[in-house]
Motif scaffolding. Structure first.
Motif, mmCIF file in Angstrom:
data_model
loop_
_atom_site.group_PDB
_atom_site.id
_atom_site.type_symbol
_atom_site.label_atom_id
_atom_site.label_comp_id
_atom_site.label_asym_id
_atom_site.label_seq_id
_atom_site.Cartn_x
_atom_site.Cartn_y
_atom_site.Cartn_z
ATOM 1 N N LYS A 67 5.217 18.589 17.570
ATOM 2 C CA LYS A 67 5.111 18.682 16.113
ATOM 3 C C LYS A 67 5.878 17.532 15.473
ATOM 4 O O LYS A 67 6.986 17.206 15.890
ATOM 5 C CB LYS A 67 5.686 20.030 15.660
ATOM 6 N N VAL A 68 5.270 16.895 14.473
ATOM 7 C CA VAL A 68 5.915 15.792 13.751
ATOM 8 C C VAL A 68 5.992 16.135 12.269
ATOM 9 O O VAL A 68 5.257 16.994 11.786
ATOM 10 C CB VAL A 68 5.174 14.451 13.953
ATOM 11 N N GLN A 69 6.875 15.457 11.563
ATOM 12 C CA GLN A 69 7.004 15.612 10.116
ATOM 13 C C GLN A 69 6.584 14.298 9.473
ATOM 14 O O GLN A 69 7.064 13.235 9.852
ATOM 15 C CB GLN A 69 8.448 15.927 9.699
ATOM 16 N N VAL A 70 5.685 14.400 8.481
ATOM 17 C CA VAL A 70 5.186 13.216 7.781
ATOM 18 C C VAL A 70 5.529 13.348 6.306
ATOM 19 O O VAL A 70 5.372 14.415 5.718
ATOM 20 C CB VAL A 70 3.654 13.075 7.952
ATOM 21 N N ASP A 71 6.021 12.260 5.714
ATOM 22 C CA ASP A 71 6.363 12.251 4.293
ATOM 23 C C ASP A 71 6.197 10.833 3.768
ATOM 24 O O ASP A 71 6.023 9.884 4.539
ATOM 25 C CB ASP A 71 7.803 12.736 4.096
ATOM 26 N N ASN A 73 -1.735 -0.676 8.389
ATOM 27 C CA ASN A 73 -0.668 -1.158 9.255
ATOM 28 C C ASN A 73 0.008 0.022 9.930
ATOM 29 O O ASN A 73 0.140 1.092 9.334
ATOM 30 C CB ASN A 73 0.349 -1.948 8.421
ATOM 31 N N LEU A 74 0.454 -0.184 11.157
ATOM 32 C CA LEU A 74 1.151 0.848 11.918
ATOM 33 C C LEU A 74 2.317 0.184 12.629
ATOM 34 O O LEU A 74 2.153 -0.837 13.303
ATOM 35 C CB LEU A 74 0.202 1.485 12.939
ATOM 36 N N HIS A 75 3.507 0.743 12.451
ATOM 37 C CA HIS A 75 4.697 0.185 13.073
ATOM 38 C C HIS A 75 5.397 1.289 13.856
ATOM 39 O O HIS A 75 5.900 2.248 13.272
ATOM 40 C CB HIS A 75 5.634 -0.396 12.013
ATOM 41 N N GLY A 100 11.246 7.498 18.045
ATOM 42 C CA GLY A 100 11.055 8.812 17.446
ATOM 43 C C GLY A 100 10.477 8.782 16.049
ATOM 44 O O GLY A 100 10.279 9.819 15.433
ATOM 45 N N TYR A 101 10.221 7.589 15.526
ATOM 46 C CA TYR A 101 9.634 7.509 14.190
ATOM 47 C C TYR A 101 8.633 6.356 14.133
ATOM 48 O O TYR A 101 8.640 5.460 14.977
ATOM 49 C CB TYR A 101 10.709 7.325 13.118
ATOM 50 N N ALA A 102 7.769 6.414 13.124
ATOM 51 C CA ALA A 102 6.791 5.352 12.910
ATOM 52 C C ALA A 102 6.535 5.216 11.420
ATOM 53 O O ALA A 102 6.788 6.144 10.639
ATOM 54 C CB ALA A 102 5.485 5.672 13.629
ATOM 55 N N LEU A 103 6.031 4.059 11.016
ATOM 56 C CA LEU A 103 5.595 3.827 9.647
ATOM 57 C C LEU A 103 4.094 3.569 9.685
ATOM 58 O O LEU A 103 3.625 2.744 10.464
ATOM 59 C CB LEU A 103 6.321 2.621 9.044
ATOM 60 N N GLY A 113 0.835 -1.204 0.000
ATOM 61 C CA GLY A 113 0.000 0.000 0.000
ATOM 62 C C GLY A 113 0.865 1.247 0.000
ATOM 63 O O GLY A 113 2.012 1.223 -0.414
ATOM 64 N N TRP A 114 0.306 2.340 0.479
ATOM 65 C CA TRP A 114 1.004 3.636 0.531
ATOM 66 C C TRP A 114 1.537 3.826 1.938
ATOM 67 O O TRP A 114 0.777 3.936 2.892
ATOM 68 C CB TRP A 114 0.047 4.751 0.142
ATOM 69 N N ILE A 115 2.854 3.889 2.067
ATOM 70 C CA ILE A 115 3.484 3.948 3.383
ATOM 71 C C ILE A 115 4.051 5.337 3.641
ATOM 72 O O ILE A 115 4.726 5.920 2.798
ATOM 73 C CB ILE A 115 4.591 2.886 3.504
ATOM 74 N N LEU A 116 3.741 5.845 4.839
ATOM 75 C CA LEU A 116 4.230 7.147 5.281
ATOM 76 C C LEU A 116 5.235 6.943 6.400
ATOM 77 O O LEU A 116 5.096 6.031 7.213
ATOM 78 C CB LEU A 116 3.071 8.003 5.812
ATOM 79 N N ILE A 117 6.235 7.814 6.456
ATOM 80 C CA ILE A 117 7.158 7.814 7.581
ATOM 81 C C ILE A 117 6.871 9.054 8.413
ATOM 82 O O ILE A 117 6.705 10.148 7.885
ATOM 83 C CB ILE A 117 8.641 7.755 7.141
#
Length: 131
Positions: A109-113, A66-68, A80-83, A37-41
């Motif tokens: 505040k988080v950064q998503v890409d 899914n969440l990791h 400090g990060y998640a997928l 699928g489409w995965i974001l970091i």
């Protein structure tokens, strides 16, 4: 290299052994769909955030596939990060825009890409000569 080794290497990739699966993609840079699928970091997550906090923040934009969330084994805190994975491109894109404009997760505040991006076309990068 002996003659026997040369013959072994030639036979090594007969049939489908050298064919690999790949996703069809259009040309040009941009987000790239994974097999699933489409995965974001998500970067900059507070160390005391819980999986439910991340899930609640992203589930507003569509069903999460899914969440990791990685934890540090030594401390037990979030690294400090998640997928985060969505089935639909529109949901993932909405999540990027929404979360980046929000106040973040757990007050931080988080950064998503996009986790995966297509490389630019060959020759798109210009080499700068050093003087």
């Amino acid at each position: 290299m002996s003659k026997k080794q040369t013959n072994d290497n030639a036979d090594r990739y007969k049939g489908d052994a050298g064919n690999f699966q790949s996703l069809e993609s259009d040309e040009g840079p941009g987000p790239m769909k994974s097999i699933e699928g489409w995965i974001l970091i998500v970067k900059g997550i507070h160390e005391e955030a819980q999986e439910d906090d991340v899930f609640d923040a992203f589930s507003k934009y569509g069903p999460i596939k899914n969440l990791h969330l990685n934890l540090d084994r030594r401390t037990g805190f979030v690294k400090g990060y998640a997928l985060v994975e969505f089935n639909e491109y529109a949901h993932a894109s909405d999540a990027i825009n929404g979360i980046n404009k929000s106040e973040g997760i757990c007050g931080k505040k988080v950064q998503v890409d996009w986790a995966f991006k297509k490389p630019p076309k060959k020759g798109a990068l210009k080499q700068v000569k050093k003087q």
